[in-house]
Enzyme design. Structure first.
Site, short mmCIF file in Angstrom:
data_model
loop_
_atom_site.label_atom_id
_atom_site.label_comp_id
_atom_site.label_asym_id
_atom_site.label_seq_id
_atom_site.Cartn_x
_atom_site.Cartn_y
_atom_site.Cartn_z
N ASN A 77 29.97 26.73 -48.55
CA ASN A 77 29.76 25.78 -49.64
C ASN A 77 31.07 25.69 -50.42
O ASN A 77 31.76 26.70 -50.61
CB ASN A 77 28.65 26.29 -50.57
N GLU A 92 30.61 21.28 -47.26
CA GLU A 92 31.56 20.23 -47.64
C GLU A 92 32.72 20.17 -46.65
O GLU A 92 33.37 19.14 -46.51
CB GLU A 92 32.08 20.47 -49.06
N ASP A 123 35.41 19.70 -72.18
CA ASP A 123 34.86 19.23 -70.90
C ASP A 123 35.00 17.71 -70.75
O ASP A 123 35.75 17.07 -71.48
CB ASP A 123 33.40 19.72 -70.76
#
Ligand SMILES: Cc1cc2nc3c(=O)[nH]c(=O)nc-3n(C[C@H](O)[C@H](O)[C@H](O)COP(=O)(O)O)c2cc1C
Length: 448
Positions: free
Chosen positions: A139, A199, A248
């Site tokens: 992953n 991925e 963020d």
């Protein structure tokens, strides 16, 4: 990443800065001021590494990195998602791939300070590779990391796949951290796949089956050969510490939370290694947060609406919260159907505006014009309260619950459109010639 840097340079798409710059706020200032320019800072005070930023901040650069035609990014990603190619042969670890392999020391890397009041130096473009339990398949996911010491960081882990892997393995997960991979891996790592699908299979498909991987020395986890920096270690979900403050996606400070600590045991870097940064809340960040949402919206919407002109996750909505969808209506419910399907496809969305296909969803002035001339709140407004939102939205409840609105600015199907169409002046060749000469005159006087 080296090959990508070279192709950006060859096309004059990389601004190389050779003046001395500090990793403390100076580089992040440049990257936030010029968000659509890719930069390589060659001379970073106190460090032998260069720093690259905004490399994949435009679709043009992403398409160049993936080696695909301009304007085909979403189609190429959809094709790769439909036809993943499992990673092929993974070479054994080779010392010859790295200029340095040894004890981890994060103080050697020019990890940036980005914004005032953040907790410290943050790794922002690191991709965690961790094996799905009982498999040889990895992953990949991005996680920001606050540097704690020479070999420890704490990482923000939103409960998704890395969290699930930890649950299934008792909380301590071996990982390799990749900084500066080839663009195929960077793009694939941002996608949200079903649990168990690697991925790397998408990155390999985007690379035409030619993604070159090599085993990490300690963890045995596959990493791209063309990586700038690789760190190996483990994350321990029982060992928590404060993570944050950190700015963020929205450009606001995220909450400080207890998050797991990662301990690194090995570090590798290539010759002339370049450290890659993604500055939070820039175009690059919002594009890679938005891409997976856009793919989900396209998938769901294309099944509900016969013809979609375009979908725009707007930049000022952080590429994440606001969406304009332009459609060809066949029946009167299509505007609201489009809105509801967008919300169903992408939980972070808070505002969806539906417009007719004569409105370009990327022209936000035209979108506002459509709202001002075609929208009536008595009939076109949709409000949903108490729905799932995103923890990134500072106005949502602590639980992530949020309110959402849809604005249907599409016209009824049988409406006589004459009253609603923007008047045009048909340009004859004579008028075009006048315009051209005026434009030349304005340019010569410095007015544009
Ligand atoms: C630049 C960037 C930074 C990100 N930072 C974080 C982060 O700090 N923590 C996190 O959990 N997800 C972060 N994400 C989102 C995840 O990486 C992304 O949702 C990923 O697809 C999750 O992978 P998974 O589906 O395998 O769990 C970031 C994404 C990008 C593009």
């Amino acid at each position: 990443m080296k090959e990508f840097l070279s192709s950006l340079k060859a096309r004059n798409l990389l601004t190389v800065v050779s003046d001395k710059v500090s990793p403390d706020f100076q580089i992040s200032t440049v990257l936030t001021k010029f968000q659509e320019h890719a930069f390589l800072f060659e001379n970073v005070s106190g460090f032998s590494f260069g720093v690259a930023g905004n490399l994949l901040a435009t679709r043009e650069n992403v398409e160049l990195g993936l080696g695909i035609e301009k304007g085909t990014l979403l189609e190429s990603l959809e094709a790769a998602l439909k036809h993943p190619i499992p990673k092929g042969h993974v070479a054994n670890f080779r010392h010859s791939d790295w200029a340095f392999s040894g004890e981890p020391d994060l103080s050697k890397l020019p990890v940036l300070k980005h914004f005032d009041n953040e907790a410290g130096r943050y790794l922002t473009a690191g991709i965690v590779a961790a094996k799905f339990p009982g498999t040889n398949s990895e992953n990949l996911s991005f996680h920001r990391m606050l540097v704690l010491s020479k070999n420890k960081v704490t990482a923000r882990i939103v409960p998704r796949h890395l969290n699930q892997i930890a649950k299934e393995t008792g909380g301590k997960v071996p990982l390799s951290l990749i900084i500066g991979p080839p663009p195929q891996v960077f793009v694939a790592a941002s996608l949200q796949l079903q649990y168990g699908l690697s991925e790397y299979d998408i990155a390999n498909s985007l690379s035409g089956g030619k993604l070159e991987l090599v085993s990490s020395e300690l963890t045995g986890i596959s990493v791209p050969v063309d990586s700038e920096i690789v760190l190996e270690g483990f994350i321990d979900f029982h060992d928590l510490t404060d993570e944050g403050p950190f700015v963020d996606l929205t450009g606001t400070y995220d909450d400080v939370r207890k998050q797991p600590i990662i301990t690194f045991e090995r570090m590798h870097y290539s010759s002339d290694a370049v450290y890659q940064a993604v500055v939070a809340s820039t175009r690059e960040h919002s594009m890679f947060m938005g891409l997976p949402q856009e793919l989900k919206i396209r998938d769901v919407l294309s099944k509900a609406i016969p013809k979609i002109r375009g979908i725009n996750l707007t930049p000022a909505g952080s590429g994440y919260f606001h969406c304009v969808v332009s459609i060809d209506k066949l029946s009167d419910g299509d505007g609201k159907t489009a809105i509801v399907n967008c919300f169903a496809a992408s939980h972070p969305l808070k505002l969806v505006i539906a417009v007719d296909s004569d409105i370009d969803p990327f022209d936000l002035t035209a979108v506002e014009w459509a709202l001002s001339t075609r929208f009536q709140s008595a009939t076109g407004l949709l409000q949903i309260n108490g729905a799932r939102g995103s923890s990134l939205d500072p106005s949502s409840a602590k639980s992530g619950v949020t309110s959402k609105i849809g604005l249907d600015a599409t016209l009824p199907v049988n409406q006589d459109r004459k009253k609603f169409e923007r008047a045009k002046i048909t340009e004859t060749p004579e008028e075009q010639a006048v315009l051209d000469s005026i434009q030349r005159a304005l340019y010569s006087t410095g007015m544009k």
